[in-house]
Design a protein around this motif. Structure first.
Motif, PDB file in Angstrom:
ATOM      1  N   GLN A   1      81.768 -43.942 -39.147  1.00  0.00           N
ATOM      2  CA  GLN A   1      81.235 -44.382 -37.779  1.00  0.00           C
ATOM      3  C   GLN A   1      82.334 -45.631 -37.091  1.00  0.00           C
ATOM      4  O   GLN A   1      82.708 -45.422 -36.067  1.00  0.00           O
ATOM      5  N   GLU A   2      82.638 -46.483 -38.021  1.00  0.00           N
ATOM      6  CA  GLU A   2      83.460 -47.456 -37.495  1.00  0.00           C
ATOM      7  C   GLU A   2      84.809 -47.089 -37.106  1.00  0.00           C
ATOM      8  O   GLU A   2      85.242 -47.411 -36.030  1.00  0.00           O
ATOM      9  N   LYS A   3      85.209 -46.162 -38.018  1.00  0.00           N
ATOM     10  CA  LYS A   3      86.750 -45.772 -37.423  1.00  0.00           C
ATOM     11  C   LYS A   3      86.526 -44.933 -36.432  1.00  0.00           C
ATOM     12  O   LYS A   3      87.677 -44.768 -35.644  1.00  0.00           O
ATOM     13  N   TRP A   4      85.504 -44.122 -36.103  1.00  0.00           N
ATOM     14  CA  TRP A   4      85.263 -43.366 -34.636  1.00  0.00           C
ATOM     15  C   TRP A   4      85.324 -44.384 -33.824  1.00  0.00           C
ATOM     16  O   TRP A   4      85.776 -43.993 -32.705  1.00  0.00           O
ATOM     17  N   ASP A   5      84.286 -45.167 -33.884  1.00  0.00           N
ATOM     18  CA  ASP A   5      84.111 -45.950 -32.852  1.00  0.00           C
ATOM     19  C   ASP A   5      85.297 -46.714 -32.341  1.00  0.00           C
ATOM     20  O   ASP A   5      85.434 -47.085 -31.070  1.00  0.00           O
ATOM     21  N   VAL A   6      86.090 -47.211 -33.022  1.00  0.00           N
ATOM     22  CA  VAL A   6      87.202 -48.108 -32.916  1.00  0.00           C
ATOM     23  C   VAL A   6      88.350 -47.334 -32.350  1.00  0.00           C
ATOM     24  O   VAL A   6      89.076 -47.523 -31.316  1.00  0.00           O
ATOM     25  N   ASN A   7      88.693 -46.179 -32.865  1.00  0.00           N
ATOM     26  CA  ASN A   7      89.894 -45.496 -32.968  1.00  0.00           C
ATOM     27  C   ASN A   7      89.699 -44.104 -32.442  1.00  0.00           C
ATOM     28  O   ASN A   7      90.689 -43.090 -32.252  1.00  0.00           O
ATOM     29  N   GLN A   8      88.432 -43.451 -32.301  1.00  0.00           N
ATOM     30  CA  GLN A   8      88.291 -41.999 -32.109  1.00  0.00           C
ATOM     31  C   GLN A   8      88.886 -41.102 -33.401  1.00  0.00           C
ATOM     32  O   GLN A   8      89.388 -40.087 -32.584  1.00  0.00           O
ATOM     33  N   GLN A   9      89.044 -41.653 -34.332  1.00  0.00           N
ATOM     34  CA  GLN A   9      89.495 -40.963 -35.517  1.00  0.00           C
ATOM     35  C   GLN A   9      88.473 -40.540 -36.429  1.00  0.00           C
ATOM     36  O   GLN A   9      87.348 -41.075 -36.622  1.00  0.00           O
ATOM     37  N   ILE A  10      88.777 -39.212 -36.780  1.00  0.00           N
ATOM     38  CA  ILE A  10      87.774 -38.582 -37.700  1.00  0.00           C
ATOM     39  C   ILE A  10      88.492 -38.727 -39.152  1.00  0.00           C
ATOM     40  O   ILE A  10      89.429 -39.097 -39.659  1.00  0.00           O
ATOM     41  N   CYS A  11      87.580 -38.419 -40.285  1.00  0.00           N
ATOM     42  CA  CYS A  11      87.893 -38.613 -41.618  1.00  0.00           C
ATOM     43  C   CYS A  11      89.007 -37.673 -41.876  1.00  0.00           C
ATOM     44  O   CYS A  11      89.342 -36.593 -41.592  1.00  0.00           O
ATOM     45  N   ASP A  12      89.912 -38.430 -42.834  1.00  0.00           N
ATOM     46  CA  ASP A  12      91.043 -37.743 -43.482  1.00  0.00           C
ATOM     47  C   ASP A  12      91.292 -37.898 -44.770  1.00  0.00           C
ATOM     48  O   ASP A  12      90.210 -38.681 -45.398  1.00  0.00           O
TER      49      ASP A  12
END
Length: 706
Positions: free
Chosen positions: A53-64
């Motif tokens: 969620q933090e990765k999405w909120d900060v960088n709009q990146q999804i899991c890899d």
């Protein structure tokens, strides 16, 4: 392995760890919170949710793929911290095995460090959450249409990694209820020294854990033996009727049966192996090339084989086997007599020929009539229309092994229509199998659970006492019980007479019992009537109330009388004892000092006690399993028959399995301890009613010959 992927062991924390495991949006978090609240302990949230969620909120990146190890590190740290402060239990919303599965599903790759850690992390139980809850969309969830395939992958990962798991289905309330019951049983199993895999095996088999506990107690402490007061004899526990009395009772049954549903219950689960035991031993030990049959008989001191060979042509299966032999051996007529007999026995028992020892006893040829050979199943159908019929309907219930069911149906379908047409009675046949959850745990001679070659707990069928549950499922008024092999070729009218007479006695007694119970409910019983009931109990039902009864208030006396009367009732035919192995009728004192009539078998008796042994040997009668039972109460409601079992009257028997000696527990016998708390009446019946076929040679007796 990296230090931060190392899991604190359960031994270090002395807590029970439960892992919630399954695809996304299957209720794991909800259940983890519910369980933690219920048990007043900690739960471990899903680290990946916060991380991603933090990765999405900060960088709009999804899991890899590169996120898998950081998620694993974070999840392990969270779990270890929670384990140190948990109260007896820890509920993990997720675990590294979930991360491993997602890594493989989404990226077709799993880092070796994650793979190793996921396999090594241990939990006392995994709850695999089912996909029967609605999908809830959020920023981190996708693939709602692939739930079934993903669920299958999760399940397979548990199987492949030999993890102990139980599938949880249902809504939130039901899941919590199921989970709590399972966790409580798991805790008890751990206290008993059983592993999580043991627990799952027991759970999947459906055996209540309390049964396993009780069985282990029986093995370790022994089973209390019956306390025989004396044998039941004529005019002292066994009713004796004249031929005219039998006819009158049978007539009474016929006059009153129209309002009753009748059913015949035939235990028929086993294969016929024991029936051919001496022939199987012969095939195993005899060398036809180097020994004569006469020499074998002398060497083994064999008495049954000569009887079989001499009577060969009288067996109902002789012509069929002889015909097959002549097809197989062109020169059969010219073979030596020993070879003929040897090959006859071999074809009779060979799995790829007649396979008689591997078939259920009920479908074997027993009786040779003019135009047809009858099996026991067919004889029971014939008996059924003669006495277990009401309003032109007859009901017959067989308990069978699942593997034998098709053979029973084929045999019955071949004759039922003809018999219905001949008798004018519709025959309704139904079947049940012994429930696997009545199997009992085997132990070694140190009373530790016995395990098979794969390390799994070993269970054996609990014996015919397990059939009390099958009997309990019948929705009928009167049940006739008779063993599968106790049939007769001739005199079926006489057999029907005595069976109907037993039913007539039962109905007569039952009507009086019901009248008393209705009067009690209507508060119509006064002191005089209570004395009448006590006399009825003693003279007609052989029930003697303890001395403490007379110290009770009148109100409590009526309460006790109602409890005594409101029970299932059985009327049991008894034949004169002629040395048959099996149970007999006795007066028995229970742990409360009450004396009642019981059917007792020798393993239930302490044979080291000279007095008990003397009473056992003084028995004048034998139990032929000839019962008529009333299994509904005065309000026409079914009794719960499992509430009338004496659970302390089972047997511990010794067996050999996988070449090792084991001890096995057999449940209280169907007509012994399983009916111990019924009202019981014994009636002497003629020997003609008892014609069992325990060995194949019994088919040579007059009762089984034309």
């Amino acid at each position: 392995m990296e230090e931060n992927l190392r899991q604190l062991s359960n031994g270090a924390t002395k807590i029970i760890k439960i892992a919630l495991f399954g695809p996304e949006s299957t209720g794991k978090t909800t259940l983890a919170k519910q369980l933690a609240e219920y048990y007043k302990t900690e739960w471990v949230p899903e680290y990946a949710r916060e991380y991603l969620q933090e990765k999405w909120d900060v960088n709009q990146q999804i899991c890899d793929i590169d996120d898998m190890l950081p998620i694993a590190f974070g999840q392990t740290k969270l779990e270890n911290e929670s384990a140190l402060i948990a109260n007896n239990y820890l509920f993990c919303d997720t675990n590294l095995l979930v991360t491993k599965v997602f890594s493989e599903v989404y990226y077709d790759y799993c880092d070796p460090l994650l793979d190793q850690a996921a396999r090594e992390h241990e939990y006392d139980l995994f709850f695999l959450t089912d996909i029967d809850v609605p999908w809830e969309k959020d920023d981190l969830r996708d693939h709602p249409n692939e739930r079934e395939s993903v669920f299958a992958i999760f399940k397979q990962s548990l199987i492949d990694n030999k993890k102990p798991f139980v599938i949880l289905s249902g809504d939130k309330k039901l899941r919590l209820k199921k989970a709590v019951a399972i966790i409580n049983d798991l805790t008890k199993a751990k206290e008993m020294g059983l592993s999580s895999l043991d627990f799952v095996q027991i759970y999947e088999k459906g055996v209540p854990l309390k049964n396993i506990q009780q069985q282990l107690i029986f093995f370790r402490n022994g089973i209390t033996k019956s306390n025989l007061v004396g044998p039941a004899t004529l005019f002292n526990g066994i009713l004796k009727l004249s031929e005219n009395d039998f006819r009158l009772k049978a007539d009474y049954f016929d006059e009153n049966k129209s309002s009753l549903k009748l059913e015949k219950f035939v235990p028929a689960s086993g294969a016929a192996t024991r029936m051919f035991k001496f022939l199987l031993s012969f095939l195993k030990d005899f060398d036809v090339e180097n020994e004569t049959i006469n020499a074998y008989v002398n060497r083994k001191k064999e008495t049954e084989l000569p009887v079989f060979i001499v009577g060969l042509e009288k067996f109902p299966f002789f012509k069929a086997v002889d015909k097959k032999l002549r097809e197989e051996f062109i020169d059969f007529e010219f073979l030596h007599r020993d070879y003929k007999n040897y090959y006859f026995i071999k074809l009779l028992l060979a799995p790829d020929y007649f396979n008689f020892a591997g078939k259920p006893k009920g479908v074997l040829p027993f009786h040779k009539y003019l135009n047809h050979i009858y099996t026991p199943v067919e004889e029971h159908l014939n008996e059924c229309v003669h006495y277990a019929n009401s309003n032109s309907n007859s009901n017959l219930h067989f308990t069978v092994s699942e593997s034998h069911l098709a053979q029973f149906k084929t045999t019955i379908n071949a004759i039922k229509g003809k018999l219905e047409k001949k008798s004018g009675i519709a025959i309704h046949v139904n079947y049940s199998c012994q429930n696997e959850n009545t199997d009992t745990l085997a132990v070694d001679f140190e009373n530790n659970p016995f395990r098979d070659e794969n390390g799994r707990l070993f269970f054996r069928p609990g014996g015919h006492g397990a059939l009390i549950e099958n009997l309990n499922n019948l929705d009928t008024d009167i049940v006739f019980i008779k063993n599968i092999d106790n049939v007769i070729q001739n005199n079926i009218e006489k057999i029907a007479l005595y069976k109907k007479a037993l039913a007539g006695i039962l109905i007569e007694l039952q009507q009086q019992v019901f009248n008393y119970l209705h009067a009690i409910d209507a508060a119509e019983i006064q002191q005089e009537q209570s004395e009448e009931i006590l006399l009825f109990l003693e003279e007609k039902l052989n029930i003697r109330v303890p001395n403490s009864f007379y110290k009770l208030s009148f109100e409590n006396k009526i309460f006790e009388i109602k409890a005594i009367l409101n029970r299932p009732i059985r009327v049991c035919g008894m034949v004169k004892n002629e040395g048959e192995a099996g149970g007999g009728p006795f007066w028995v004192k229970d742990e409360k000092g009450s004396i009642s009539l019981q059917i007792v078998e020798s393993p239930q008796v302490d044979l080291s006690d000279d007095n008990q042994k003397e009473i056992l040997n003084a028995s004048t009668h034998f139990n032929p399993v000839d019962l008529v039972c009333g299994i509904k109460n005065y309000k026409k409601e079914k009794f719960d028959l499992t509430q009338f079992v004496d659970h302390n009257s089972g047997f511990v028997v010794e067996k050999t399995t996988f070449g090792r000696d084991i001890k096995s527990y057999e449940l209280p016998g169907l007509w012994n301890g399983a009916m111990a708390k019924w009202m019981t009446v014994f009636v002497q019946v003629p020997l003609i009613t008892f014609n069992p076929v325990k060995t194949v040679n019994d088919l040579l007796k007059p009762a089984h010959q034309p």
